[in-house]
Scaffold this motif. Sequence first.
Motif, short mmCIF file in Angstrom:
data_model
loop_
_atom_site.label_atom_id
_atom_site.label_comp_id
_atom_site.label_asym_id
_atom_site.label_seq_id
_atom_site.Cartn_x
_atom_site.Cartn_y
_atom_site.Cartn_z
N THR A 156 103.75 -21.61 90.27
CA THR A 156 102.38 -21.89 89.82
C THR A 156 101.87 -20.80 88.58
OG1 THR A 156 101.52 -22.65 92.11
CG2 THR A 156 99.78 -22.03 90.70
N PRO A 157 101.55 -21.49 87.47
CA PRO A 157 101.25 -20.31 86.37
C PRO A 157 99.94 -19.65 86.66
CG PRO A 157 100.96 -22.45 85.77
CD PRO A 157 101.60 -22.72 87.12
N ASP A 158 99.96 -18.29 86.29
CA ASP A 158 98.66 -17.58 86.27
C ASP A 158 97.64 -18.33 85.24
OD1 ASP A 158 99.47 -16.11 88.38
OD2 ASP A 158 100.24 -14.44 87.07
N VAL A 159 96.56 -18.65 85.69
CA VAL A 159 95.67 -19.34 84.67
C VAL A 159 94.44 -18.53 84.67
CG1 VAL A 159 94.22 -21.16 84.19
CG2 VAL A 159 96.52 -21.67 84.92
N GLU A 160 93.94 -18.30 83.72
CA GLU A 160 92.72 -17.34 83.30
C GLU A 160 91.73 -18.49 82.85
OE1 GLU A 160 90.79 -13.61 80.94
OE2 GLU A 160 92.99 -14.01 80.85
N VAL A 161 90.55 -18.48 83.43
CA VAL A 161 89.47 -19.48 83.17
C VAL A 161 88.62 -18.66 82.17
CG1 VAL A 161 87.63 -20.94 83.93
CG2 VAL A 161 89.85 -20.83 85.01
N LEU A 162 88.30 -19.16 81.05
CA LEU A 162 87.43 -18.53 79.91
C LEU A 162 86.30 -19.40 79.98
CD1 LEU A 162 89.91 -17.71 77.28
CD2 LEU A 162 88.97 -16.09 79.02
N GLU A 163 85.00 -18.89 80.28
CA GLU A 163 83.78 -19.44 80.00
C GLU A 163 83.43 -19.34 78.41
OE1 GLU A 163 81.15 -19.11 83.33
OE2 GLU A 163 82.78 -19.30 84.75
N LYS A 164 82.95 -20.25 77.93
CA LYS A 164 82.47 -20.12 76.62
C LYS A 164 80.73 -20.16 76.49
CE LYS A 164 81.87 -22.42 72.12
NZ LYS A 164 81.90 -23.65 71.41
N ASP A 165 80.47 -18.95 75.81
CA ASP A 165 78.93 -18.96 75.85
C ASP A 165 78.21 -19.98 75.02
OD1 ASP A 165 78.56 -16.72 77.35
OD2 ASP A 165 78.97 -15.22 75.69
N ASP A 166 77.13 -20.61 75.37
CA ASP A 166 76.47 -21.42 74.89
C ASP A 166 75.95 -20.85 73.48
OD1 ASP A 166 75.39 -23.95 74.01
OD2 ASP A 166 73.75 -23.91 75.55
N ASP A 167 76.50 -21.42 72.41
CA ASP A 167 76.05 -20.88 71.21
C ASP A 167 74.88 -21.65 70.38
OD1 ASP A 167 77.65 -22.68 70.35
OD2 ASP A 167 78.97 -21.17 68.95
N GLY A 168 74.71 -23.00 71.05
CA GLY A 168 73.74 -23.99 70.57
C GLY A 168 74.36 -25.16 69.71
N THR A 169 75.76 -24.97 69.46
CA THR A 169 76.47 -25.94 68.73
C THR A 169 76.97 -27.08 69.40
OG1 THR A 169 78.65 -24.67 68.88
CG2 THR A 169 77.33 -24.04 66.97
N GLY A 170 77.13 -27.08 70.84
CA GLY A 170 77.40 -28.17 71.62
C GLY A 170 76.60 -29.37 71.38
N THR A 171 77.12 -30.50 71.60
CA THR A 171 76.30 -31.63 71.44
C THR A 171 75.51 -32.11 72.63
OG1 THR A 171 78.12 -32.89 72.68
CG2 THR A 171 78.21 -32.75 70.32
N ASP A 172 75.38 -31.31 73.58
CA ASP A 172 74.36 -31.55 74.60
C ASP A 172 73.39 -30.42 74.51
OD1 ASP A 172 75.75 -29.25 75.35
OD2 ASP A 172 76.03 -29.85 77.65
N HIS A 173 73.20 -29.38 73.65
CA HIS A 173 72.19 -28.58 73.42
C HIS A 173 70.99 -29.47 72.66
CE1 HIS A 173 70.43 -24.71 72.36
NE2 HIS A 173 69.90 -25.21 71.14
N PRO A 174 69.69 -29.03 73.22
CA PRO A 174 68.56 -29.66 72.55
C PRO A 174 68.50 -29.50 71.10
CG PRO A 174 67.86 -28.12 74.17
CD PRO A 174 69.39 -27.93 74.22
N TRP A 175 68.70 -30.87 70.40
CA TRP A 175 68.51 -31.00 68.97
C TRP A 175 67.25 -31.59 68.39
CZ3 TRP A 175 72.60 -29.56 65.64
CH2 TRP A 175 73.81 -29.39 66.21
N LYS A 176 66.89 -31.42 67.42
CA LYS A 176 65.51 -31.90 66.93
C LYS A 176 65.89 -32.76 65.58
CE LYS A 176 63.44 -27.48 68.70
NZ LYS A 176 62.60 -26.31 68.15
N VAL A 177 64.98 -33.81 65.39
CA VAL A 177 64.97 -34.34 64.17
C VAL A 177 63.57 -34.17 63.40
CG1 VAL A 177 64.53 -36.81 63.07
CG2 VAL A 177 66.06 -36.63 65.29
N ILE A 178 63.93 -33.60 62.33
CA ILE A 178 62.80 -32.95 61.47
C ILE A 178 62.59 -34.01 60.55
CG2 ILE A 178 61.74 -31.14 60.02
CD1 ILE A 178 62.41 -30.22 62.69
N LEU A 179 61.06 -34.48 60.29
CA LEU A 179 60.75 -35.48 59.35
C LEU A 179 59.94 -34.74 58.17
CD1 LEU A 179 60.42 -38.32 58.33
CD2 LEU A 179 58.44 -38.65 59.77
#
Length: 117
Positions: free
Chosen positions: A27-50
């Motif tokens: 079984t390989p040793d696996v290190e799980v890396l957690e990415k900090d949310d930098d706001g570029t993900g598609t589930d982050h609150p986005w806004k439409v500016i008019l």
Amino acid sequence: MDHCLHFFTWPRQGPSSPAEPEVEPATPDVEVLEKDDDGTGTDHPWKVILFNDEVHTFEEVIRQIVKATGCSKGRAEKLAWTVHTEGKANVYEGTFEECFEVQAVLKEIQLVTEIRG
């Protein structure tokens, strides 16, 4: 000659052949890396500016905001007034995909928009 022929044939593996030892795969040793949310993900609150323009009437803008966002006419009137007096307004907030769809409806009549995350 029989001896020579036997010499060049490979022995067959059969039930009498010794079994290979069972080896469990490592079984390989696996290190799980957690990415900090930098706001570029598609589930982050986005806004439409008019943005304000001098082309569309209040009624056109109000009608398109209602069509794009599903908000009430009263809410759309407030947003249109903010766009008119302040030059821009956040007319919608949601996932990137939702904002993209709202923006597409607003652009149907060439309203000037931007998606910000």
